[in-house]
Design a protein around this motif. Structure first.
Motif, PDB file in Angstrom:
ATOM      1  N   ARG A 101       3.617   3.462   0.458  1.00 36.56           N
ATOM      2  CA  ARG A 101       2.792   3.562   1.675  1.00 36.56           C
ATOM      3  C   ARG A 101       3.133   2.438   2.659  1.00 36.56           C
ATOM      4  O   ARG A 101       3.397   1.305   2.273  1.00 36.56           O
ATOM      5  N   GLU A 102       3.048   2.774   3.938  1.00 35.48           N
ATOM      6  CA  GLU A 102       3.186   1.763   4.983  1.00 35.48           C
ATOM      7  C   GLU A 102       1.856   1.021   5.129  1.00 35.48           C
ATOM      8  O   GLU A 102       0.782   1.606   4.949  1.00 35.48           O
ATOM      9  N   ILE A 103       1.912  -0.241   5.483  1.00 39.17           N
ATOM     10  CA  ILE A 103       0.691  -1.039   5.658  1.00 39.17           C
ATOM     11  C   ILE A 103      -0.214  -0.428   6.722  1.00 39.17           C
ATOM     12  O   ILE A 103      -1.444  -0.430   6.605  1.00 39.17           O
ATOM     13  N   SER A 104       0.383   0.140   7.770  1.00 40.10           N
ATOM     14  CA  SER A 104      -0.398   0.749   8.856  1.00 40.10           C
ATOM     15  C   SER A 104      -1.191   1.957   8.389  1.00 40.10           C
ATOM     16  O   SER A 104      -2.133   2.379   9.061  1.00 40.10           O
ATOM     17  N   GLU A 105      -0.825   2.524   7.243  1.00 40.84           N
ATOM     18  CA  GLU A 105      -1.516   3.704   6.708  1.00 40.84           C
ATOM     19  C   GLU A 105      -2.670   3.334   5.775  1.00 40.84           C
ATOM     20  O   GLU A 105      -3.381   4.216   5.309  1.00 40.84           O
ATOM     21  N   MET A 106      -2.849   2.050   5.533  1.00 41.29           N
ATOM     22  CA  MET A 106      -3.861   1.596   4.579  1.00 41.29           C
ATOM     23  C   MET A 106      -5.170   1.248   5.284  1.00 41.29           C
ATOM     24  O   MET A 106      -5.178   0.728   6.400  1.00 41.29           O
ATOM     25  N   SER A 107      -6.288   1.520   4.608  1.00 38.86           N
ATOM     26  CA  SER A 107      -7.605   1.132   5.129  1.00 38.86           C
ATOM     27  C   SER A 107      -7.803  -0.365   4.945  1.00 38.86           C
ATOM     28  O   SER A 107      -7.011  -1.038   4.269  1.00 38.86           O
ATOM     29  N   GLY A 108      -8.903  -0.882   5.521  1.00 40.65           N
ATOM     30  CA  GLY A 108      -9.194  -2.317   5.389  1.00 40.65           C
ATOM     31  C   GLY A 108      -9.337  -2.754   3.937  1.00 40.65           C
ATOM     32  O   GLY A 108      -8.794  -3.779   3.530  1.00 40.65           O
ATOM     33  N   GLY A 109     -10.067  -1.964   3.150  1.00 39.88           N
ATOM     34  CA  GLY A 109     -10.251  -2.298   1.741  1.00 39.88           C
ATOM     35  C   GLY A 109      -8.952  -2.234   0.967  1.00 39.88           C
ATOM     36  O   GLY A 109      -8.698  -3.056   0.070  1.00 39.88           O
ATOM     37  N   GLN A 110      -8.101  -1.267   1.289  1.00 42.54           N
ATOM     38  CA  GLN A 110      -6.816  -1.141   0.610  1.00 42.54           C
ATOM     39  C   GLN A 110      -5.893  -2.301   0.974  1.00 42.54           C
ATOM     40  O   GLN A 110      -5.170  -2.824   0.116  1.00 42.54           O
ATOM     41  N   LYS A 111      -5.908  -2.721   2.242  1.00 42.58           N
ATOM     42  CA  LYS A 111      -5.100  -3.875   2.649  1.00 42.58           C
ATOM     43  C   LYS A 111      -5.526  -5.123   1.885  1.00 42.58           C
ATOM     44  O   LYS A 111      -4.683  -5.939   1.470  1.00 42.58           O
ATOM     45  N   GLN A 112      -6.831  -5.258   1.708  1.00 43.87           N
ATOM     46  CA  GLN A 112      -7.301  -6.418   0.967  1.00 43.87           C
ATOM     47  C   GLN A 112      -6.801  -6.393  -0.459  1.00 43.87           C
ATOM     48  O   GLN A 112      -6.381  -7.402  -1.017  1.00 43.87           O
ATOM     49  N   ARG A 113      -6.790  -5.219  -1.081  1.00 45.02           N
ATOM     50  CA  ARG A 113      -6.295  -5.103  -2.457  1.00 45.02           C
ATOM     51  C   ARG A 113      -4.806  -5.406  -2.530  1.00 45.02           C
ATOM     52  O   ARG A 113      -4.337  -6.000  -3.506  1.00 45.02           O
ATOM     53  N   VAL A 114      -4.049  -4.985  -1.508  1.00 44.75           N
ATOM     54  CA  VAL A 114      -2.617  -5.296  -1.474  1.00 44.75           C
ATOM     55  C   VAL A 114      -2.421  -6.814  -1.414  1.00 44.75           C
ATOM     56  O   VAL A 114      -1.562  -7.374  -2.109  1.00 44.75           O
ATOM     57  N   ALA A 115      -3.218  -7.491  -0.581  1.00 46.03           N
ATOM     58  CA  ALA A 115      -3.124  -8.951  -0.465  1.00 46.03           C
ATOM     59  C   ALA A 115      -3.443  -9.625  -1.802  1.00 46.03           C
ATOM     60  O   ALA A 115      -2.786 -10.602  -2.192  1.00 46.03           O
ATOM     61  N   ILE A 116      -4.437  -9.102  -2.506  1.00 46.46           N
ATOM     62  CA  ILE A 116      -4.794  -9.650  -3.819  1.00 46.46           C
ATOM     63  C   ILE A 116      -3.665  -9.390  -4.821  1.00 46.46           C
ATOM     64  O   ILE A 116      -3.291 -10.278  -5.599  1.00 46.46           O
ATOM     65  N   ALA A 117      -3.101  -8.174  -4.799  1.00 50.97           N
ATOM     66  CA  ALA A 117      -1.990  -7.846  -5.704  1.00 50.97           C
ATOM     67  C   ALA A 117      -0.806  -8.760  -5.446  1.00 50.97           C
ATOM     68  O   ALA A 117      -0.141  -9.224  -6.386  1.00 50.97           O
ATOM     69  N   ARG A 118      -0.509  -9.036  -4.170  1.00 53.55           N
ATOM     70  CA  ARG A 118       0.602  -9.922  -3.825  1.00 53.55           C
ATOM     71  C   ARG A 118       0.381 -11.323  -4.393  1.00 53.55           C
ATOM     72  O   ARG A 118       1.330 -11.998  -4.816  1.00 53.55           O
ATOM     73  N   ALA A 119      -0.873 -11.762  -4.414  1.00 53.30           N
ATOM     74  CA  ALA A 119      -1.183 -13.073  -4.987  1.00 53.30           C
ATOM     75  C   ALA A 119      -1.102 -13.041  -6.513  1.00 53.30           C
ATOM     76  O   ALA A 119      -0.545 -13.940  -7.147  1.00 53.30           O
ATOM     77  N   LEU A 120      -1.633 -11.976  -7.134  1.00 53.55           N
ATOM     78  CA  LEU A 120      -1.695 -11.899  -8.596  1.00 53.55           C
ATOM     79  C   LEU A 120      -0.329 -11.710  -9.239  1.00 53.55           C
ATOM     80  O   LEU A 120      -0.118 -12.125 -10.378  1.00 53.55           O
ATOM     81  N   VAL A 121       0.596 -11.088  -8.514  1.00 55.10           N
ATOM     82  CA  VAL A 121       1.902 -10.793  -9.087  1.00 55.10           C
ATOM     83  C   VAL A 121       2.668 -12.080  -9.438  1.00 55.10           C
ATOM     84  O   VAL A 121       3.566 -12.077 -10.288  1.00 55.10           O
TER      85      VAL A 121
END
Length: 362
Positions: A131-151
């Protein structure tokens, strides 16, 4: 025994002649959810920046796992940060955003695929890698940011007001998800917010900050039930704060009457402030109340009415009740001894807990 992971020893931060943090001391344990709570400008984000290594302290020591990290750069600390604006790369898809740090570290393609896939599962976004970031909702973007940190497998995850841009319903959902994620992973979370309801709902321990100092620290229940002073009582939930006199242990006088309470350890006839939470006050008939008030306003909040009364001395009382009353009506206000909390003027946090311990042990 739970080991400490982050320790501040006499940490001060100044910008030129302006003191942002002054002589801060605390110890954070592994695997707990901590919240730094306070108004804008109180020093909570600066504290986070010092832990992350984004800024340097003016004096004092910062330790991680017992070792000084003052001069260790941010990219060498096992700490990651989720920012308020998420700081995602709009030209990269979800997978590449999460994999960015791993690619910088020159991890193998197989390892990157494995870690990103696992991180997406952790934040409940399996299959979203393309998925493109522009296609993500606010909550989904936040989860992506958390995943990027947790990885990156941090020992500490810092979260700087990451829910502030979300609408109320999504914000509450993400509060629950963040808390569950922290419990599941066992990582130490340090969360910054100015929202007291958020802090109460999510934390193992809260640090209430103001003007660069930690005013009070403790569990959500302890801070809510036993605020140290007027600032904490007002900042953590709504409060009725009334001037009074401590007659003796277990007896306090306010609004011209003497009431039983459960606090003590003060001087006889000492001037104090009384705190009564709105939900601890019961509305009844005027002749049956410990205090009589006149209703000046009432708002329906869905699960309760928010009522405001004034007593004969002009004190304003806030009450949360399931009972509907009429504006202008005379009503009685009742409360139990356990609902009365006593605050002493200019009492430090150490003095406050020493007094409580001494009184409760006597």
């Amino acid at each position: 025994m739970v080991e400490s992971i982050i320790t501040f020893r006499n940490v001060t931060k100044k910008y030129k002649d302006t003191v942002i943090l002054e002589n801060i001391n605390f110890e954070l344990k592994k695997g707990r959810f901590y919240t730094l709570l306070g108004p804008s400008g109180c020093g909570k984000t600066t504290t986070l920046s010092l832990i992350a290594g984004f800024t340097d302290e003016s004096s004092g020591d910062i330790l991680m796992n017992g070792q000084k990290i003052n001069h260790i750069p941010a990219n060498k600390r096992k700490i990651n940060t989720v920012f308020q604006d998420y700081a995602l790369f709009p030209h990269l898809n979800v997978f590449d955003n999460i994999a960015f740090g791993l690619k910088i570290k020159k991890k193998s393609k197989n390892e990157i695929n494995e870690k990103v896939t696992e991180a997406l599962k952790m934040v409940r976004l399996p299959g979203f890698g393309d998925r493109e970031i522009s296609e993500m909702s606010g909550g989904q973007k936040q989860r992506v940011a958390i995943a990027r940190a947790l990885v990156n497998e941090p020992e500490v995850l810092l979260l700087d007001e990451p829910l502030s841009a979300l609408d109320m319903k999504l914000r509450k959902e993400m509060q629950y998800e963040l808390r569950e994620l922290q419990k599941r992973l066992g990582i130490t979370f340090i969360f910054v917010t100015h929202d007291q309801e958020e802090a109460l709902a999510m934390s193992d321990e809260i640090f209430v900050m103001n003007h660069g100092e930690i005013i009070q620290r403790g569990t959500p229940t302890a801070i809510y039930d036993e605020p140290l002073n007027k600032f904490v009582a007002d900042f953590i939930g709504e409060s009725n704060i009334i001037e009074g006199t401590m007659i003796a242990d277990g007896k306090v006088k306010f609004v011209g009457k003497t009431f039983e309470c459960v606090d003590g350890g003060m001087n006889a006839n000492e001037l104090i402030e009384v705190v009564l939470r709105p939900e601890d006050i019961e509305v009844t008939e005027s002749q049956k109340g410990k205090v009589v008030g006149t209703v000046i306003s009432q708002l329906f909040r869905g699960v309760h009415y928010e009522i405001v009364c004034t007593d004969i001395d002009g004190n304003e009382w806030k009450i949360r009740s399931t009972k509907k009353v009429e504006v202008g009506a005379s009503v009685g206000l009742n409360f139990e001894p356990e609902a009365i909390h006593i605050m002493r003027a200019n009492e430090s946090e150490a003095e406050f807990y020493q007094r409580l311990e001494k009184y409760q042990g006597s």
